[in-house]
Design an enzyme around this catalytic site. Structure first.
Site, mmCIF file in Angstrom:
data_model
loop_
_atom_site.group_PDB
_atom_site.id
_atom_site.type_symbol
_atom_site.label_atom_id
_atom_site.label_comp_id
_atom_site.label_asym_id
_atom_site.label_seq_id
_atom_site.Cartn_x
_atom_site.Cartn_y
_atom_site.Cartn_z
ATOM 1 N N GLY C 164 0.811 -1.213 0.000
ATOM 2 C CA GLY C 164 0.000 0.000 0.000
ATOM 3 C C GLY C 164 0.842 1.259 0.000
ATOM 4 O O GLY C 164 0.464 2.268 0.574
ATOM 5 N N ASN C 290 -3.483 -7.219 -3.279
ATOM 6 C CA ASN C 290 -4.172 -6.707 -2.101
ATOM 7 C C ASN C 290 -5.318 -7.647 -1.763
ATOM 8 O O ASN C 290 -6.229 -7.844 -2.561
ATOM 9 C CB ASN C 290 -4.706 -5.301 -2.358
ATOM 10 C CG ASN C 290 -3.576 -4.299 -2.512
ATOM 11 O OD1 ASN C 290 -2.638 -4.298 -1.714
ATOM 12 N ND2 ASN C 290 -3.638 -3.474 -3.537
ATOM 13 N N ARG C 292 -8.055 -7.779 -0.061
ATOM 14 C CA ARG C 292 -9.167 -7.108 0.625
ATOM 15 C C ARG C 292 -9.929 -6.263 -0.383
ATOM 16 O O ARG C 292 -9.517 -6.121 -1.526
ATOM 17 C CB ARG C 292 -8.604 -6.190 1.704
ATOM 18 C CG ARG C 292 -7.525 -5.288 1.100
ATOM 19 C CD ARG C 292 -7.052 -4.206 1.995
ATOM 20 N NE ARG C 292 -5.773 -3.671 1.561
ATOM 21 C CZ ARG C 292 -5.586 -2.777 0.610
ATOM 22 N NH1 ARG C 292 -6.618 -2.320 -0.069
ATOM 23 N NH2 ARG C 292 -4.383 -2.359 0.276
#
Lengths: 176, 471, 471, 176
Positions: C164, C290, C292
């Protein structure tokens, strides 16, 4: 079916005999305001009465004449004149206004070069024409709604005005 | 494209049109009445002209005042929104004379379609199916009674100058016909200044389905599918959706084809709507044409992805249509609820007042069109529409669940204020609506279930229609 | 489907998940910290449990507190949102041990993909293109220098436990490499408790493009197209859009195919994102997965019509995918802007404070995801994201015009509060972005145009990269 | 990129040396409040000071002790006690509380049937355990953070508590 139903809405408010019609609401708010002010010993800086869709607001700016500062109190709020005086302040004659009846061009005379309908200092009677507003070639007369004396024109000849703009100030005749 | 567009309207539609103009780089001018001095669109616009008092007759309906505002702001076009001057052929003519583009069909088209008699005749010629009725207005009570008997009861009496659910009376028997006929004529004369009425067979159990069309100056017409607007109270729509649930694809396709034919026959230009009644058994009947953007246009926008106000501006600017029929690919289901400031418990009486607290729904696949905020005053002078909440989902079941969620988020608080929110929720939740077995009588049945059960059998529960109203 | 879902998050994503649950008839429980007592989702939820103080370590990041809340509320599943515990394999394991469904991939998958070294190795095996770099972590400075020289400068030093955009340092030459290497390791050890780093070739002028996938427990994987997230400051995204403008269809198709292969190889389950760098000349490189829902998921929802949170819940409940690849038909263009409480003029420092006045955009084709209202307090403890404004239009040009209109409607007032709104507007208006000639260096160039012009030629203006930061 | 950047946010507020750090803001708000109250002749009913993210509010209900109504003034606002008194009200000993350190199940004793950590009337010292909260099989001790005497337990043994719930009241020892 998506037409704004203003006629129906007004109908139902004005004509269905319930106590909360518009005129009744206005009357109720006005009465409350007057009653409130006459019963209040220390004059407020501002009063606001709302009854349903009707709101009446009055306020007296700090430093108004005869402000009696309570000992030890902060400068504001200053005292307000009693309710009756608010409608007719003591100093100088009260001024009313004649307003534009529509959006358009304001003229003081019926045609270029002609004599103005009225001049400053002239007395006028209800319904007397004091000017004209031209909207889309329609000439809509501007009329006084009361007895009085023309004080001052607030818009020059040929001004673009909107609905409700004050066109001239007027000193109302006593008692009218 | 236009440099400046004057919006001759108020409320949510004025703001919606203003947003479209901004997106297209067009300067926004608006007119407003003294009642709307603090309105959202007045804040939003580049220029605002106060044209009159609260009463619409002297402001939003005043042709000289609106045209004066257009000239003053240098507007090269006027968007009339819906209601007010939007279907006024005189106004469109004055605009043309002044060299200002009226965003809508040409005056003569509007005139022909606005008169229900000439419109019905025109559409009958174009092959559209009409309900049994009179093509010409009827004036003599005796003649009317004879024609009503021929048509068969129930019969609806409609004002030639009416439309949008106004100026309508229903007679269920020959006995009550004379009264309904007389009252509808009197009402039409009083409200529209035109007492002419015509007769039509009344469908007791019907669905209101309408087709959205776009047409350019060059004779090209596309349709953008249908909207079902069967949830009505007193002939005023409350909930609209696309596509029409449970309708056969062939029926909808035929309806759309008729609408396109009708638009071509009328030489229609701009965005327009052809309204039909569907009788539940495969037959449908042309009702009227709305020569303007509709309140419920967002549901079509959400399923087609076409911004109808952008296209109105595009067409009015003289361009040919930039979408063909093959570009219109509906996706999923959209539902709109009208949040009105009305008390559903007291026959939907408007409840004007100040909004002390306001929360509108938000988040995934929810669109809100509103012009009010905390502190707004709902005026007695205008339509009580507060907001349109529109949702999209892949299918109707999920759209209704989403609408339920969205309505739960609505909060409008104010002294004396009531809204239709809870009532709309009860419609969404009703078995009849959620399974798409409803028709235009649904609202009456939900409000008076006992009366409905009494007055009708289980298989035909739609007899309880509201009586004709004077407003 | 689940009876009760506990949302182990806060802010806009908690509210967004809560709305999805409501739409599916699922009871909503949330956890909250003392800082969030008055938050919108706490009001919205059926049940809310106060689990700790403002500091996330003792509240939103506390596994025992969250699991205790789940047990107490009878939750049969936990939605972790993004950030916090959403990619914590230990948490997912504890959930499994407690018999609570973790809405996300299985713990072992999350663990393998969360470690950048094992993830890169796994994806290399699955045939995904990687940037030149080290597959294993490097610990000795001398070895690192040698590997950096082999890879060629600029080189990026990345924390194995990062992601991120955090834990990244860029060395432009051999001379500055030792410092960057040392500082990035120290930072990684301090922030992630894991000082391992690896090296990769640094692309100076690149586009950040990511592929959204959905995968079920039965090995079925679909992709939902790409998102372009190249407008970043300090590796944090500010604007995201779909589709990626100016990318060749074949390139995107190949990228999507690789993402599906990668998801299958990793035995991925749930909604996930495969991030790639595109070098502007047809080549792209896998960066990370990622595990999620992403902040920027709304742009994919608006172009595909698929509600990603609904699908997360559906998959987590054990169902096979209900959409096939052929059902994914992207339409038009969607753009998202992140309205952050940050001062763009002072290096995007967060500006916490009370919101005195708030207006969010509304109307056609505008979606707002926010958790704040008038009177909300922006806490120093959390992410300064105030709202996500997402628009849809048939094409990018119209979407950007609409976004400009929407940003013009945003108003956030409060003592000391600043937002990114004006800066986002300037990005949208910039020639580089509006013609899609931008890359990840755009924000730096917009903030310091003089430095950019000085440091780079016209054809390669992307050398001005922000220095590695300690946060 | 979507991770809450709380560490960075706190860092920048607490450690960047600018005057608007949190402690400085709190200090400024507190000073303003005290200054304001000491300078105000007619005591307000409520005062609210907001400085960036910090807000301090104080109010004194109408009819508070020693209200001195100004002559002719309306009944409210009543006079407020001076700022210092507000921090330490005159009547009765001040009570503090021991709060739940996490969400979980509150127990007064280390295990079923065992003697409670402390009983009402016991004196405690900072760091002394007065109970335990169980969250997911973890036993988190509940400790007093001051010298004092246990007044009353406000949660029964086995109660479900949330973070920050008061578990027992405590009379602080003088001067601590």
């Amino acid at each position: 079916m998506s037409m704004p139903d203003s006629v129906a809405a007004l109908d139902s408010l004005m004509n269905d005999g319930r106590p909360d019609t518009l005129p009744a609401l206005l009357e109720a708010a006005r009465t409350s305001m007057i009653e409130l002010l006459s019963q209040t010993q220390v004059p407020p800086a501002a009063v606001r009465v709302t009854v349903g869709p009707v709101t009446i607001e009055m306020d007296w700016p700090a430093g108004a004449p005869e402000a009696a500062t309570a000992p030890g109190a902060p400068a504001a709020p200053a005292s307000a004149p009693p309710a009756k005086a608010a409608a007719q302040p003591a100093e100088g004659p009260a001024l009313d206004h004649v307003h534009a009846p529509t959006v358009g061009v304001f003229y003081r005379a019926p045609e270029p070069g002609a004599k103005p309908f009225v001049s400053e200092g002239d007395t006028v009677v209800p319904g007397q024409q004091v000017g004209v507003v031209e909207a889309m070639k329609l000439m809509i007369p501007v009329e006084s709604d009361r007895h009085g004396t023309i004080d001052e024109f607030l818009q020059p000849n040929g001004a673009l005005v909107e609905y409700g703009d004050p066109l001239c100030s007027l000193v109302p005749a006593d008692g009218r | 494209m236009f440099r400046t567009v004057l919006i001759a309207n108020r409320g949510e539609i004025a703001l919606r049109v203003a947003r479209a103009c901004r997106e297209l780089g067009i300067r926004v001018a608006v007119v407003y009445s003294t009642e709307d001095t603090d309105s959202e669109v007045v804040r939003y616009a580049d220029e605002a002209v106060r044209i009159g008092p609260g009463a619409a007759q002297a402001s939003y309906l005043s042709i000289p005042a609106v045209v004066e505002a257009a000239r003053r702001t240098g507007a090269d076009a006027i968007h009339p929104g819906y209601g007010f001057l939007s279907e006024n052929a005189d106004f469109a003519e004055v605009c043309a004379a002044e060299g200002i583009t009226f965003i809508g069909p040409p005056p003569d088209v509007m005139e022909a379609l606005g008169d229900k008699s000439t419109c019905r005749a025109l559409m009958a010629d174009a092959g559209l199916p009409l309900l049994p009725g009179t093509l010409e207005p009827v004036s003599s009570p005796r003649e009317a009674e004879a024609r009503a008997a021929e048509i068969g009861f129930p019969v609806v009496v409609k004002a030639v100058a009416g439309g949008g659910g106004r100026g309508i009376g229903v007679a269920y028997s020959a006995a009550e016909f004379p009264t309904v006929f007389r009252e509808t004529r009197r009402h039409a004369a009083a409200v529209f200044g035109d007492g002419r009425v015509y007769l039509e067979r009344y469908l007791e159990s019907a669905r209101h389905v309408e087709i959205q069309v776009l047409a350019d100056r060059f004779g090209n017409v596309v349709h953008l599918g249908e909207r079902d607007c069967s949830v009505q109270r007193r002939h005023q729509k409350l909930i609209e959706e696309a596509p029409a649930p449970g309708l056969d694809e062939d029926v909808v396709a035929a309806m759309a084809e008729h609408a396109v034919q009708g638009a071509k026959a009328a030489r229609y230009v701009g965005a327009g709507t052809f309204e039909f009644l569907y009788d539940g058994s495969g037959r449908f009947y042309f009702m009227e044409v709305n020569c303007r953007i509709q309140v419920e246009h967002p549901v079509t926008e959400l399923v087609t992805g076409v911004d109808l106000v952008h296209e109105q501006l595009w067409i009015a600017a003289g361009h040919p249509l930039r979408i063909g029929q093959q570009d219109v690919v509906p996706r999923g289901c959209a539902v709109e609820c009208r949040i009105n400031a009305e008390d559903a418990g007291r026959e939907f009486v408007p409840t004007p007042g100040l909004i002390d607290e306001l929360t509108m729904p938000s988040g995934p696949f929810v669109r809100v069109d509103t012009h009010v905020r905390q502190g707004s005053r709902i005026s007695v002078f205008y339509d009580p529409l507060l907001a349109k909440v529109t949702v999209w989902a892949p299918d109707r079941q999920r759209a209704l669940a989403r609408m339920g969620r969205a309505l739960d988020e609505v909060r409008v608080e104010g002294k004396g204020l009531r809204t239709t929110t809870d009532f709309l929720h009860s419609v969404i939740d009703s078995g009849e609506f959620s399974t798409a077995r409803h028709d235009t009588g649904l609202v009456g049945r939900l409000l008076e279930p006992a009366a409905a059960a009494e007055g009708a059998g289980v298989t035909a529960p739609s007899q309880v229609q509201e009586p004709p109203k004077a407003s």
